[in-house]
Design a protein around this motif. Structure first.
Motif, PDB file in Angstrom:
ATOM      1  N   ASP A 250       0.834  -1.199   0.000  1.00 55.76           N
ATOM      2  CA  ASP A 250       0.000   0.000   0.000  1.00 55.76           C
ATOM      3  C   ASP A 250       0.866   1.246   0.000  1.00 55.76           C
ATOM      4  OD1 ASP A 250       0.580  -1.118   2.690  1.00 55.76           O
ATOM      5  OD2 ASP A 250      -0.289   0.774   3.392  1.00 55.76           O
ATOM      6  N   ASP A 251       0.407   2.279  -0.692  1.00 59.62           N
ATOM      7  CA  ASP A 251       1.193   3.508  -0.829  1.00 59.62           C
ATOM      8  C   ASP A 251       1.400   4.223   0.502  1.00 59.62           C
ATOM      9  OD1 ASP A 251       1.669   3.412  -3.612  1.00 59.62           O
ATOM     10  OD2 ASP A 251      -0.357   4.129  -4.007  1.00 59.62           O
ATOM     11  N   GLU A 252       0.433   4.164   1.383  1.00 55.31           N
ATOM     12  CA  GLU A 252       0.552   4.895   2.643  1.00 55.31           C
ATOM     13  C   GLU A 252       1.788   4.461   3.422  1.00 55.31           C
ATOM     14  OE1 GLU A 252      -2.002   6.009   6.669  1.00 55.31           O
ATOM     15  OE2 GLU A 252      -2.727   4.443   5.312  1.00 55.31           O
ATOM     16  N   LEU A 253       1.980   3.156   3.539  1.00 55.07           N
ATOM     17  CA  LEU A 253       3.156   2.664   4.260  1.00 55.07           C
ATOM     18  C   LEU A 253       4.411   2.763   3.406  1.00 55.07           C
ATOM     19  CD1 LEU A 253       4.516   1.295   6.651  1.00 55.07           C
ATOM     20  CD2 LEU A 253       3.758  -0.927   5.735  1.00 55.07           C
ATOM     21  N   ARG A 254       4.310   2.412   2.126  1.00 55.02           N
ATOM     22  CA  ARG A 254       5.513   2.388   1.283  1.00 55.02           C
ATOM     23  C   ARG A 254       6.116   3.776   1.098  1.00 55.02           C
ATOM     24  NH1 ARG A 254       7.690   1.543  -4.176  1.00 55.02           N
ATOM     25  NH2 ARG A 254       9.217  -0.161  -4.009  1.00 55.02           N
ATOM     26  N   TRP A 264       7.053   7.230  -7.685  1.00 52.75           N
ATOM     27  CA  TRP A 264       6.436   6.157  -8.449  1.00 52.75           C
ATOM     28  C   TRP A 264       5.725   5.241  -7.464  1.00 52.75           C
ATOM     29  CZ3 TRP A 264      11.787   7.138  -9.683  1.00 52.75           C
ATOM     30  CH2 TRP A 264      11.937   7.916 -10.833  1.00 52.75           C
ATOM     31  N   LYS A 265       4.412   5.286  -7.489  1.00 55.23           N
ATOM     32  CA  LYS A 265       3.589   4.552  -6.547  1.00 55.23           C
ATOM     33  C   LYS A 265       3.653   3.049  -6.824  1.00 55.23           C
ATOM     34  CE  LYS A 265       2.237   8.230  -4.397  1.00 55.23           C
ATOM     35  NZ  LYS A 265       2.755   8.499  -3.029  1.00 55.23           N
ATOM     36  N   VAL A 266       3.043   2.282  -5.918  1.00 59.50           N
ATOM     37  CA  VAL A 266       3.066   0.829  -6.026  1.00 59.50           C
ATOM     38  C   VAL A 266       2.541   0.384  -7.385  1.00 59.50           C
ATOM     39  CG1 VAL A 266       2.078  -1.311  -5.128  1.00 59.50           C
ATOM     40  CG2 VAL A 266       2.899   0.440  -3.534  1.00 59.50           C
ATOM     41  N   LYS A 306      -3.079 -10.225  -3.515  1.00 61.98           N
ATOM     42  CA  LYS A 306      -4.099  -9.779  -4.460  1.00 61.98           C
ATOM     43  C   LYS A 306      -3.514  -8.873  -5.531  1.00 61.98           C
ATOM     44  CE  LYS A 306      -8.507  -7.280  -4.641  1.00 61.98           C
ATOM     45  NZ  LYS A 306      -9.546  -6.578  -3.836  1.00 61.98           N
ATOM     46  N   ARG A 307      -2.673  -7.911  -5.118  1.00 61.18           N
ATOM     47  CA  ARG A 307      -2.118  -6.967  -6.088  1.00 61.18           C
ATOM     48  C   ARG A 307      -1.144  -7.662  -7.038  1.00 61.18           C
ATOM     49  NH1 ARG A 307      -1.512  -0.810  -4.192  1.00 61.18           N
ATOM     50  NH2 ARG A 307      -1.813  -0.713  -6.450  1.00 61.18           N
ATOM     51  N   LEU A 308      -0.335  -8.561  -6.507  1.00 52.01           N
ATOM     52  CA  LEU A 308       0.625  -9.251  -7.367  1.00 52.01           C
ATOM     53  C   LEU A 308      -0.076 -10.212  -8.319  1.00 52.01           C
ATOM     54  CD1 LEU A 308       3.565 -10.012  -4.905  1.00 52.01           C
ATOM     55  CD2 LEU A 308       3.440  -8.230  -6.650  1.00 52.01           C
ATOM     56  N   HIS A 309      -1.104 -10.885  -7.831  1.00 52.27           N
ATOM     57  CA  HIS A 309      -1.836 -11.800  -8.711  1.00 52.27           C
ATOM     58  C   HIS A 309      -2.474 -11.033  -9.863  1.00 52.27           C
ATOM     59  CE1 HIS A 309      -3.944 -15.461  -9.804  1.00 52.27           C
ATOM     60  NE2 HIS A 309      -5.039 -14.738  -9.962  1.00 52.27           N
ATOM     61  N   GLY A 310      -2.987  -9.844  -9.572  1.00 53.94           N
ATOM     62  CA  GLY A 310      -3.599  -9.033 -10.605  1.00 53.94           C
ATOM     63  C   GLY A 310      -2.606  -8.418 -11.563  1.00 53.94           C
ATOM     64  N   ALA A 311      -1.447  -8.006 -11.039  1.00 56.32           N
ATOM     65  CA  ALA A 311      -0.465  -7.289 -11.866  1.00 56.32           C
ATOM     66  C   ALA A 311       0.463  -8.224 -12.620  1.00 56.32           C
ATOM     67  CB  ALA A 311       0.363  -6.342 -10.993  1.00 56.32           C
ATOM     68  N   LEU A 312       0.867  -9.335 -11.991  1.00 60.97           N
ATOM     69  CA  LEU A 312       1.895 -10.191 -12.569  1.00 60.97           C
ATOM     70  C   LEU A 312       1.481 -11.648 -12.719  1.00 60.97           C
ATOM     71  CD1 LEU A 312       4.850  -8.616 -10.608  1.00 60.97           C
ATOM     72  CD2 LEU A 312       4.827  -8.834 -13.089  1.00 60.97           C
TER      73      LEU A 312
END
Length: 382
Positions: A250-254, A264-266, A306-312
């Protein structure tokens, strides 16, 4: 935690320092031929020198027996200046892991690590002296950036490791072997020193006499997520492995853990990683340093998967890295139960995930520990 670290400037320029002297390893094939000709030698000597340096791993012309004795000193002074000296070496893991503190001619210091495994020998090399990315849990990042390394300074780390392993080594590395893997995971952000790292990459993977002949698939370039540079590297089609140091989904923590996320956001970093995977056909490694009560929550594992499965999709593999805290740091590794739960949840989202073997903890040679206090070379190691 969010917003506690200011956004990075638009240009990652290191402080100005004297440039290292030109070295044979800085030159491509055409430039090597030109340099030899300038010395009044026939052009074929360039190939001889390249065979000696990249093939036989010799960096001193005085030891190059196929070079006429009358020109060795001249070649040495013009093309093989002394670049690095080993200022200190320290070993652990029963001698299978060894860290070297290098001192350059301008006094700059940086570190590399040799790691022996049953099936491979790996060199973890630096691309910069220090690092300007300012990740707060990383010792190197907290030390700041001194300067970029030259192409030859990068390649000398590879040559020295290769020569040590081939000869059987002394002390810490006591068995012979071949250097099989290179990881740009030492000091620095490789893609912030793009041109020199690219030149080094080309010579690492090129077969002798133009390079060390290490398979591109055995070379890993790590980055905190410089999205345009990731895309640019993909277009080079060198097919090295890309490792994206994500550390938060998540961008807030990263934004706080990896300050470059302010630029460059997540999503942008993952889009660039997908582009790299599509162009090269290579799976991308996602590096995730697990930090107690910071980024190890179950919901973050779910979001990461979830994000990695969707993106990669199947083109992502998560390397969970137990944090290696440095002396005085407020950061600590997650408990093993939390680590196991994190890995399980990522896998449950259909993403490959494993825990990385952390070598070199005792000598501050593990991930994020390079340039820890007491081994920076700022003091006289003698």
């Amino acid at each position: 935690m969010s917003g506690s670290i200011p956004a990075l400037p638009l240009v990652f320029d290191p402080p100005r320092r004297a440039r290292p002297p030109r070295h044979f390893a800085d030159l491509d094939e055409e430039a090597r031929a030109a340099a030899v000709t300038e010395l009044g030698l026939p052009a074929f000597r360039a190939k001889q020198l390249a065979n000696q340096y990249y093939g036989r791993l010799i960096a001193d012309p005085r030891e190059m027996t196929d070079l006429p004795a009358s020109v060795r000193e001249r070649v040495s002074q013009a093309l093989f200046p002394r670049l690095l000296d080993s200022a200190r070496e320290i070993a652990c893991d029963a001698g299978e892991t060894r860290k070297v503190l290098w001192r350059a001619v301008d006094g700059t210091t940086f570190e590399s690590v040799i790691m022996r495994y049953p099936d491979r020998n790996t060199a973890c090399i630096s691309s910069q002296a220090g690092c300007g990315m300012a990740c707060p849990f990383c010792a190197t990042g907290q030390g700041g950036l001194t300067r970029n390394l030259s192409t030859a300074e990068i390649l000398e780390q590879v040559r020295a490791a290769s020569a040590e392993l081939r000869s059987g080594g002394t002390g810490a590395i006591a068995r012979g072997g071949r250097l099989s893997n290179i990881v740009f995971m030492g000091m620095g952000e490789p893609l912030a020193n793009y041109n020199r790292v690219l030149a080094a990459l080309r010579r690492i993977i090129a077969p002798p006499p133009n390079g060390f002949g290490i398979s591109a698939r055995s070379v890993t370039v790590s980055t905190v997520g410089l999205a345009p540079a990731i895309r640019k590297l993909a277009d080079e089609r060198l097919n090295a492995t890309l490792a994206l140091s994500l550390h938060a989904p998540d961008d807030e923590l990263r934004d706080s853990l990896v300050p470059v996320n302010n630029r460059w956001k997540v999503r942008e970093a993952l889009d660039a990683a997908r582009y790299y995977a599509d162009v090269t056909g290579r799976r991308v490694s996602i590096e995730y340093a697990l930090i107690r009560d910071v980024n190890d929550q179950p919901w973050r594992a779910d979001l990461l998967g979830k994000r990695l499965h969707g993106a990669l999709g199947s083109l992502a593999h998560v390397n969970v890295i137990p944090l290696n805290p440095t002396p005085g740091s407020k950061w600590d590794a997650s408990p093993k139960p939390a680590e196991r739960e994190f890995v399980k949840r990522v896998r449950d989202k259909g993403v490959s995930c494993t825990v990385r073997d952390t070598r070199g903890r005792e000598i501050a040679a593990a991930c994020g520990q390079l340039a820890a206090e007491g081994f920076t070379g700022r003091e006289d190691p003698s």
